[in-house]
Enzyme design. Sequence first.
Site, PDB file in Angstrom:
ATOM      1  CG  ASP A 151      49.667  50.482  37.623  1.00 22.73           C
ATOM      2  OD1 ASP A 151      49.617  49.688  38.577  1.00 22.73           O
ATOM      3  OD2 ASP A 151      48.961  50.370  36.592  1.00 22.73           O
ATOM      4  N   GLY A 172      39.802  44.260  51.491  1.00 25.67           N
ATOM      5  CA  GLY A 172      39.367  45.571  51.007  1.00 25.67           C
ATOM      6  C   GLY A 172      38.370  45.387  49.884  1.00 25.67           C
ATOM      7  CG  LEU A 173      36.620  47.776  45.883  1.00 21.64           C
ATOM      8  CD1 LEU A 173      35.408  48.285  46.648  1.00 21.64           C
ATOM      9  CD2 LEU A 173      37.126  48.846  44.914  1.00 21.64           C
ATOM     10  CB  THR A 179      47.653  43.991  51.243  1.00 19.04           C
ATOM     11  OG1 THR A 179      48.906  43.378  50.900  1.00 19.04           O
ATOM     12  CG2 THR A 179      47.026  43.217  52.403  1.00 19.04           C
ATOM     13  CG  LEU A 208      41.958  40.735  30.736  1.00 14.56           C
ATOM     14  CD1 LEU A 208      42.648  41.858  29.961  1.00 14.56           C
ATOM     15  CD2 LEU A 208      40.703  40.293  30.013  1.00 14.56           C
ATOM     16  CE  LYS A 222      48.817  46.731  36.242  1.00 18.25           C
ATOM     17  NZ  LYS A 222      47.766  47.688  35.864  1.00 18.25           N
ATOM     18  CB  VAL A 260      49.835  41.454  34.388  1.00 15.57           C
ATOM     19  CG1 VAL A 260      49.841  42.138  33.015  1.00 15.57           C
ATOM     20  CG2 VAL A 260      51.192  41.600  35.057  1.00 15.57           C
ATOM     21  N   GLY A 320      39.083  46.576  38.093  1.00 13.40           N
ATOM     22  CA  GLY A 320      37.740  46.462  38.661  1.00 13.40           C
ATOM     23  C   GLY A 320      37.688  45.282  39.613  1.00 13.40           C
ATOM     24  CB  ALA A 375      42.014  42.437  36.405  1.00  9.18           C
TER      25      ALA A 375
END
Lengths: 378, 378
Positions: free
Chosen positions: B240, B10-11, B104, B168, B244, B164, B359, B166
Amino acid sequence: MLNVAIVGPGLVGKELLHQLNSHATHAAKVNSQVVQLPVVGIINSRRMLLGPVTPDGKRAPLPSLGAWADQLQGESNASTAASLSAFVDELVATHQPTVVVDCTSSLEVAQQYPAWLAKGLHVVTPNKKGFSSEWSLYEAITKHSRLGNASDPTAPWVYHESTVGAGLPVLNSLYDLVKTGDEIVKIEGIFSGTLSYLFNEFSSPTAGASATKSFSDIVTVAKSLGYTEPDPRDDLNGMDVARKVTILARVAGLKVSLDDLAVENIVPEALRSAPSPDAFMQQLPDFDAHFSDLNDQAQHSKTVLRYVGVVDPKGQSSVKLMKYPVDHPFANLKGSDNIIAFTTKYFPNPLIIQGAGAGAAVTAFGIFSDIIKVAERV
Amino acid sequence: MLNVAIVGPGLVGKELLHQLNSHATHAAKVNSQVVQLPVVGIINSRRMLLGPVTPDGKRAPLPSLGAWADQLQGESNASTAASLSAFVDELVATHQPTVVVDCTSSLEVAQQYPAWLAKGLHVVTPNKKGFSSEWSLYEAITKHSRLGNASDPTAPWVYHESTVGAGLPVLNSLYDLVKTGDEIVKIEGIFSGTLSYLFNEFSSPTAGASATKSFSDIVTVAKSLGYTEPDPRDDLNGMDVARKVTILARVAGLKVSLDDLAVENIVPEALRSAPSPDAFMQQLPDFDAHFSDLNDQAQHSKTVLRYVGVVDPKGQSSVKLMKYPVDHPFANLKGSDNIIAFTTKYFPNPLIIQGAGAGAAVTAFGIFSDIIKVAERV
């Protein structure tokens, strides 16, 4: 299983041995989740200890790790006179995966890394010298290790997280950015705990100019707390920061040496030749007005003074006194924390890491993490 | 050499394939410094692509990685109808080191990890489900991988940095702290880019209360910019963030599940049953006074509102709206950045990491870094 050998058990090395010893106890209890890291050798400038070789030709751990300090005394039968080359030869002789942990700050020791790597030993170190001195040494370390041979499974590993920002995940993050092909736009940070403390105290985003203590008073307090080098000029001349900037620049892919950097030495010109640290400290108050003027100018424009290192891939990398707006992350730093901001293609709004960048516990933690990384890869 | 197979392009998966493709080009030029990462398979919910098996029984990379999107179309001869189990069996058949990258957000896919790991496949993923759903799944993933078998060189690797914050370096730092035996005192952070943006806009350390926009206006803007889920209640309900926090707590060694957390749902009670996102957005302005009151109270005590997750090893872990002093690092966050503070025995003054936590580019970067970590360890 990775054998660990320590060169130079000073303040940091002692703390590392303490952490490793606790870890061994921990590992014995829950060994499914913790890798085994037997310490097989310790050497200081006078004596050395090596674990015995077992009948099957393996080097056993030091029998009582808790007693290493006593055993390194000259009177102990457990240790022998130090010879770094003999120490290394002994480690190589058993053909086991072994990491040499250089806890010295010696250039002479760092100059041995290429030879050690060529013999298959891994290297982990907080010693900045190997990575910030002459380019040829850095190149040799790279050439003989996985740093320059990513696809060669026989090339040994080198990790040096604690050379910049102690245990903060600075270099491992930078290596990740570089390895994945990110483009480094700028690296900027406060890399000296001492200079962080001095300017956090001197140039605060909340205090007005009138509330500010004199620069010389703050240096005096820092010196008495042991935050500075014995001669504070060794902090204020920027050379320690310059070494860290050199390391970051090289990891970022730049062929840069210490001499290429523009380094702003904030020791007043007249005091650079003061004959002793005491003479320097005595005359420093004469220059308080100079520092206060700089601070007043900064406060006037709602900024604060911070002493930073900058890696600029397209311009000149530098070490200098800069002004930052009062709501900038660098302005709100506390105590002697370090902070580093990576601006990249992936992170146009920078990736920022901050926290204690000096001290035995966090430096040893950084080394220990690196040792585990090697252990996971062999 | 590590084979890479992607589930769910996907993205994020697309961006990862783009980064891997650039990397392959880069690796061909400077292969001494970059590990080779051939992409051998891609599967989506309908079709799959697999590289050919060479005469010596190895799986070759996909012949034209740039064309994978076209080839995954149903009309292409290059792809076949998707079967995740057949895909995995094909990967296992060649006995080469292979990482399956699950891009996914599916629980059903995550439930396959233990079986994949048992077959020797490594797993890298940004999918939170496997690490934050029922404890038994997390335990099975741990048990079948190096996470729970640190000393077993045959156990496959699992990395999930991008679950968690992205890309970082949050989880890899936490794993370092845990593996070296540090003691986690508290983990506290802003883990949702959406909620970071909403409260950075709504409750600023510099703006006075009067300058503040209404909460509903800010949500409306965020929704129109695509910063929120299609139904903003999926952000505001805190689930969400709770996932995390669950992941961080488990990595820190706590046997915690989603249900154990105290989660403050900031969707006004009356709007939770609003029949549609539109109905919710229409009625939200009725509650602006409620949010403004909270903000006024905060500003009155020189604090700001931030929606945070907290891991508390000795108390109850939670997700809640908190107040922070205006000079606190959480107060000075910008845009939709994440921030996380680890307070530990080694870092009593916390280790802080901040930057973009969402992102495609930074998420893919985190995945890519994890893939390289596996490649370096096989």
